[in-house]
Design a protein around this motif. Structure first.
Motif, PDB file in Angstrom:
ATOM      1  N   VAL A 114       2.784  34.947 -77.869  1.00 27.93           N
ATOM      2  CA  VAL A 114       4.237  35.402 -77.909  1.00 27.93           C
ATOM      3  C   VAL A 114       4.927  35.171 -79.034  1.00 27.93           C
ATOM      4  N   ALA A 115       4.889  34.151 -79.422  1.00 33.10           N
ATOM      5  CA  ALA A 115       5.574  33.558 -80.880  1.00 33.10           C
ATOM      6  C   ALA A 115       5.136  32.369 -81.461  1.00 33.10           C
ATOM      7  N   ALA A 116       5.321  32.075 -82.820  1.00 34.34           N
ATOM      8  CA  ALA A 116       4.709  31.148 -83.539  1.00 34.34           C
ATOM      9  C   ALA A 116       5.722  30.748 -84.573  1.00 34.34           C
TER      10      ALA A 116
ATOM     11  N   SER B 298       8.977  29.884 -91.470  1.00 30.26           N
ATOM     12  CA  SER B 298       8.478  31.158 -91.042  1.00 30.26           C
ATOM     13  C   SER B 298       8.056  31.340 -89.366  1.00 30.26           C
ATOM     14  N   THR B 299       8.565  32.356 -88.882  1.00 26.28           N
ATOM     15  CA  THR B 299       8.215  32.479 -87.373  1.00 26.28           C
ATOM     16  C   THR B 299       7.828  33.942 -87.099  1.00 26.28           C
ATOM     17  N   TYR B 300       6.985  34.209 -85.983  1.00 25.69           N
ATOM     18  CA  TYR B 300       6.403  35.433 -85.707  1.00 25.69           C
ATOM     19  C   TYR B 300       6.420  35.701 -84.400  1.00 25.69           C
ATOM     20  N   TYR B 301       6.486  36.998 -84.132  1.00 28.11           N
ATOM     21  CA  TYR B 301       6.628  37.251 -82.464  1.00 28.11           C
ATOM     22  C   TYR B 301       5.857  38.727 -82.262  1.00 28.11           C
ATOM     23  N   LEU B 302       5.328  38.388 -80.963  1.00 27.00           N
ATOM     24  CA  LEU B 302       4.859  39.823 -80.478  1.00 27.00           C
ATOM     25  C   LEU B 302       5.952  40.913 -80.435  1.00 27.00           C
TER      26      LEU B 302
END
Length: 125
Positions: free
Chosen positions: A48-50, A57-61
């Protein structure tokens, strides 16, 4: 060793918001990248997210971009997932997890070293 405990799940209506929290124990929490995964009934667990250790830094579905926000407070040893504009397809058990030191795919559940037990989010129409 890191122990993770999620909270904040519940039953909401489509369009509502929820904030999930993940409280961590262990002195090295701030060194871990953290993630949220979810698993709907009959489906595989999905990323879903990191967020990295410094929140730089962030990451998303793709399907949650613009609706969900991951954040962390290292002083409180807590990771959050703010979920807005919830949809029925967001219904799942949401898991907090800590990344291992080495991994090739941050979206792969096998990249995680530690998992919480999960919190259920149910979105009704």
């Amino acid at each position: 060793q890191v122990q993770l405990v999620e909270s904040g799940g519940g039953l909401v209506q489509a369009g509502d918001s929820l904030r999930l929290s993940c409280a961590a124990s262990g002195r090295t929490f701030s060194s871990y990248a953290m993630g949220w995964f979810r698993q709907a009934p009959g489906k595989e667990r999905e990323f879903v997210a990191a967020i990295d250790w410094s929140s730089s830094s962030t990451y998303y579905l793709d399907s949650v971009k613009g609706r969900f926000t991951i954040s962390r407070d290292n002083a409180k040893k807590t990771v959050y997932l703010q979920m807005n504009s919830l949809k029925t397809e967001d219904t799942a058990v949401y898991y907090c997890a800590a990344y291992g030191q080495y991994y090739s795919d941050y979206k792969d559940p096998k990249a995680m070293d530690y998992w919480g037990k999960g919190t259920l989010v149910t979105v009704s129409s």
